[in-house]
Scaffold this active site. Structure first.
Site, PDB file in Angstrom:
ATOM      1  N   ARG A  80       0.839  -1.205   0.000  1.00  0.00           N
ATOM      2  CA  ARG A  80       0.000   0.000   0.000  1.00  0.00           C
ATOM      3  C   ARG A  80       0.872   1.252   0.000  1.00  0.00           C
ATOM      4  O   ARG A  80       0.526   2.249  -0.644  1.00  0.00           O
ATOM      5  CB  ARG A  80      -0.960  -0.026   1.198  1.00  0.00           C
ATOM      6  N   LYS A 184      -2.925   6.321   1.058  1.00  0.00           N
ATOM      7  CA  LYS A 184      -2.690   6.786   2.434  1.00  0.00           C
ATOM      8  C   LYS A 184      -1.699   7.945   2.392  1.00  0.00           C
ATOM      9  O   LYS A 184      -0.547   7.834   2.813  1.00  0.00           O
ATOM     10  CB  LYS A 184      -2.178   5.633   3.306  1.00  0.00           C
ATOM     11  N   GLU A 220     -16.299   5.970   4.564  1.00  0.00           N
ATOM     12  CA  GLU A 220     -15.558   5.411   5.702  1.00  0.00           C
ATOM     13  C   GLU A 220     -15.432   6.441   6.806  1.00  0.00           C
ATOM     14  O   GLU A 220     -15.733   7.622   6.621  1.00  0.00           O
ATOM     15  CB  GLU A 220     -14.180   4.932   5.263  1.00  0.00           C
TER      16      GLU A 220
HETATM   17  N1  PLP Z   1      -9.323   4.335   6.593  1.00  0.00           N
HETATM   18  C1  PLP Z   1      -8.563   5.347   7.020  1.00  0.00           C
HETATM   19  C2  PLP Z   1      -8.917   6.712   6.606  1.00  0.00           C
HETATM   20  C3  PLP Z   1      -7.436   5.084   7.823  1.00  0.00           C
HETATM   21  O1  PLP Z   1      -6.661   6.085   8.254  1.00  0.00           O
HETATM   22  C4  PLP Z   1      -7.141   3.760   8.183  1.00  0.00           C
HETATM   23  C5  PLP Z   1      -5.965   3.458   8.980  1.00  0.00           C
HETATM   24  O2  PLP Z   1      -4.955   3.040   8.491  1.00  0.00           O
HETATM   25  C6  PLP Z   1      -7.977   2.740   7.720  1.00  0.00           C
HETATM   26  C7  PLP Z   1      -9.046   3.059   6.930  1.00  0.00           C
HETATM   27  C8  PLP Z   1      -7.727   1.324   8.099  1.00  0.00           C
HETATM   28  O3  PLP Z   1      -6.686   0.743   7.369  1.00  0.00           O
HETATM   29  P1  PLP Z   1      -5.834  -0.433   7.999  1.00  0.00           P
HETATM   30  O4  PLP Z   1      -6.793  -1.486   8.427  1.00  0.00           O
HETATM   31  O5  PLP Z   1      -4.971  -0.894   6.895  1.00  0.00           O
HETATM   32  O6  PLP Z   1      -5.098   0.139   9.154  1.00  0.00           O
HETATM   33  C1  COI Z   2      -4.002   3.405  11.388  1.00  0.00           C
HETATM   34  O1  COI Z   2      -4.952   2.802  11.869  1.00  0.00           O
HETATM   35  O2  COI Z   2      -2.889   2.857  11.221  1.00  0.00           O
HETATM   36  C2  COI Z   2      -4.098   4.802  10.974  1.00  0.00           C
HETATM   37  O3  COI Z   2      -3.234   5.265  10.298  1.00  0.00           O
HETATM   38  C3  COI Z   2      -5.229   5.607  11.432  1.00  0.00           C
HETATM   39  C4  COI Z   2      -4.859   6.744  12.298  1.00  0.00           C
HETATM   40  C5  COI Z   2      -6.104   7.227  12.938  1.00  0.00           C
HETATM   41  C6  COI Z   2      -3.866   6.437  13.356  1.00  0.00           C
END
Ligand code: PLP
Ligand code: COI
Length: 346
Positions: A80, A184, A220
């Site tokens: 990612r 991200k 989301e």
């Molecule tokens: N959506 C957003 C906006 C986020 O910041 C995060 C955190 O990383 C997620 C979703 C969840 O992604 P992940 O499960 O890969 O941490």
């Molecule tokens: C994560 O869950 O890793 C994120 O980057 C989200 C943030 C709110 C810390």
């Protein structure tokens, strides 16, 4: 071992011993070094300060019941980050380099890796930052890739699986149609700060963004993906402006292992009334149940036009609890990792 109150870490900055740093210049990445210097020194003209030439990742390392240290799906975070960095037209680390630097970060800060049994982890924050001086709008040609670590507990500071409230972001979007929502990148978070702060000041734990094109569908939360349980079905939005969450992807597999049907599809706001359980899911929030969601004409408004109440007792639903326990048990080495998600620190 660092002397910390491991049961009450919450999710906040805590200094560790070292950060792991590599610099991309003249077409090559330097050998990663573990540095005690937590300050970067770049020109004030660096792209990151003006045009947000930056993306990041988040993943966790756990000390298991068997004493082994597990990193959860770092290969997915590596991919990612490559996708985010490439969208910014910046150099990106290889998957191997990304994983090795995450491992180094845990190794070099091992005293800060929470002991087993405190529901805590070391959060790893890989960052990719454009550092060369520039003036015009351009992608960075010199880049820092660093992996930072911090011991963390639950994101909200509350106990795991304690439900929070959310509000719909009717008049703010975190991403544009055809924009950057699926990456991200730092800029997405800057966009969400103002409405997020407002929602927090109003007492909401989460802000739920809608699809930026029509504002009729769920996208989301500001920090995490949306997942709902409806009968025997796991429902999560299919949208090009949502971050592809690794937690969500993993939980879909867990749900299927439990015999649930998984639906990735458009989720209309009106359907919120029909769900049995709703959660935020992500690395930081893990699975956080949502007790209720308010709909207001605008975030600034004091008028609540509709309230979707999902959990009357403020507790997580039955299936969410089951999924949470199973998912965390894989990370802690209590449950067999049948899908090969954990990478072990040697
Ligand atoms: N959506 C957003 C906006 C986020 O910041 C995060 C955190 O990383 C997620 C979703 C969840 O992604 P992940 O499960 O890969 O941490
Ligand atoms: C994560 O869950 O890793 C994120 O980057 C989200 C943030 C709110 C810390």
């Amino acid at each position: 071992m660092a002397e910390l109150d491991w049961s009450n870490l919450a999710f906040k900055y805590r200094k560790t011993d070292k950060i792991i740093v590599s610099v991309y210049k003249d077409g090559v990445w330097s050998a990663p070094v573990a540095s005690e210097d937590f300050n970067f020194s770049f020109s004030a003209f660096a792209g990151v300060f003006h045009y947000a030439n930056s993306c990041f990742e988040g993943l966790k390392a756990f000390r298991g019941v068997d004493g082994k240290v597990r990193l959860f799906r770092p290969d997915e975070n590596a991919k990612r980050m490559q996708s985010s960095g490439r969208h910014l037209d910046m150099a990106v680390p290889s998957e191997e380099m990304f994983i090795e630097m995450c491992m180094m970060c845990v190794r070099e800060n091992i005293d800060y890796l929470p002991p087993y049994g405190y529901n805590a982890a070391m959060y790893l924050r890989p960052v990719l930052i454009g550092m060369n001086p520039q003036l015009g709008i351009a992608s960075s040609t010199e880049v820092v890739f660093a992996v930072l670590g911090a011991p963390v507990g639950t994101y909200s500071g509350a106990a795991s699986l304690s439900a929070g409230t959310a509000v719909l972001a009717r008049n703010y979007d975190r991403a544009a149609p055809n924009g950057t929502g699926a990456f991200k990148i730092a800029a997405n978070y800057a966009t969400s700060l103002h409405p997020y702060n407002m929602a927090h000041r109003q007492g909401y734990r989460e802000l739920l963004f809608l699809d930026p094109a029509t504002h009729t569908k769920i996208d989301e939360f500001g920090s995490s993906n949306f997942l709902a349980i409806k009968g025997n079905t796991y429902v999560t939005p299919l949208s090009s402006s949502v971050l592809p969450s690794i937690t969500n992807k993993s939980l879909q597999v867990v749900a299927e292992d439990f015999g649930l049907k998984v639906e990735k599809r458009a989720v209309y706001v009106d359907e919120l009334a029909e769900f049995d359980e709703i959660n935020a899911c992500g690395t930081a929030v893990v699975i956080t149940p949502i007790a209720s969601i308010d709909d207001k004409p605008t975030l600034e408004s004091t008028e609540v036009t509709r309230q979707f109440v999902i959990s009357k007792n403020g507790l997580a639903g039955e299936m969410s609890t089951k999924m949470y326990n199973h998912y965390r048990a894989i990370q802690d080495g209590l449950e067999q990792d049948i899908h090969g998600w954990c990478y072990f620190l040697d």
